[in-house]
Motif scaffolding. Sequence first.
Motif, PDB file in Angstrom:
ATOM      1  N   ARG A  24       0.823  -1.214   0.000  1.00  0.00           N
ATOM      2  CA  ARG A  24       0.000   0.000   0.000  1.00  0.00           C
ATOM      3  C   ARG A  24       0.854   1.261   0.000  1.00  0.00           C
ATOM      4  O   ARG A  24       0.341   2.360  -0.142  1.00  0.00           O
ATOM      5  N   GLY A  25       2.155   1.093   0.225  1.00  0.00           N
ATOM      6  CA  GLY A  25       3.039   2.250   0.291  1.00  0.00           C
ATOM      7  C   GLY A  25       3.173   2.840   1.684  1.00  0.00           C
ATOM      8  O   GLY A  25       3.773   3.897   1.861  1.00  0.00           O
ATOM      9  N   ASP A  26       2.635   2.152   2.689  1.00  0.00           N
ATOM     10  CA  ASP A  26       2.726   2.606   4.075  1.00  0.00           C
ATOM     11  C   ASP A  26       3.981   1.994   4.704  1.00  0.00           C
ATOM     12  O   ASP A  26       3.918   1.027   5.464  1.00  0.00           O
ATOM     13  N   PHE A  27       5.121   2.597   4.372  1.00  0.00           N
ATOM     14  CA  PHE A  27       6.405   2.020   4.775  1.00  0.00           C
ATOM     15  C   PHE A  27       6.664   2.129   6.273  1.00  0.00           C
ATOM     16  O   PHE A  27       7.291   1.252   6.851  1.00  0.00           O
ATOM     17  N   GLU A  28       6.151   3.174   6.897  1.00  0.00           N
ATOM     18  CA  GLU A  28       6.333   3.323   8.339  1.00  0.00           C
ATOM     19  C   GLU A  28       5.618   2.190   9.083  1.00  0.00           C
ATOM     20  O   GLU A  28       6.184   1.560   9.968  1.00  0.00           O
ATOM     21  N   GLU A  29       4.373   1.921   8.694  1.00  0.00           N
ATOM     22  CA  GLU A  29       3.612   0.833   9.306  1.00  0.00           C
ATOM     23  C   GLU A  29       4.245  -0.524   8.974  1.00  0.00           C
ATOM     24  O   GLU A  29       4.336  -1.408   9.829  1.00  0.00           O
ATOM     25  N   SER A  30       4.702  -0.675   7.745  1.00  0.00           N
ATOM     26  CA  SER A  30       5.344  -1.915   7.328  1.00  0.00           C
ATOM     27  C   SER A  30       6.574  -2.194   8.184  1.00  0.00           C
ATOM     28  O   SER A  30       6.751  -3.312   8.683  1.00  0.00           O
ATOM     29  N   ASN A  31       7.412  -1.198   8.376  1.00  0.00           N
ATOM     30  CA  ASN A  31       8.619  -1.372   9.196  1.00  0.00           C
ATOM     31  C   ASN A  31       8.268  -1.724  10.631  1.00  0.00           C
ATOM     32  O   ASN A  31       8.896  -2.595  11.241  1.00  0.00           O
ATOM     33  N   ARG A  32       7.255  -1.049  11.187  1.00  0.00           N
ATOM     34  CA  ARG A  32       6.831  -1.330  12.558  1.00  0.00           C
ATOM     35  C   ARG A  32       6.363  -2.777  12.687  1.00  0.00           C
ATOM     36  O   ARG A  32       6.743  -3.489  13.621  1.00  0.00           O
TER      37      ARG A  32
END
Length: 122
Positions: A24-32
Amino acid sequence: MKTLKLLHNESMDIAELAMLAKLRGDFEESNRLFKEALKLELEAINTFEKTEISEPTYSILHRSAATLALDCNDHRKAEQIVAKALSHEPPAERTDPAICGSNILPSEPGKCNPWYTSPSTL
């Protein structure tokens, strides 16, 4: 206390959510989420080390944890996990070409891929 299988399954579920967030392009959430999944997988490894369970669980947990560490861009942690896993002697069904069937290393014909896991192994 959570069981080994529960920890691993929860880790894999969270890793899947992390992949979806990444798509989805939500890299901050993905990393978390990847960090959370790695924490659970390392907890599963610690739980495993207190039991008598061996292969293929040992290899599955370490492979998953190393992959999650790479997903977290923690290359040093991935290297440490792989080094620990490689210090463990895998059983013949993971290394003997006569037993491992089609799970051969593409780069080394005649040698098994000790990290291969069928979906039903764990």
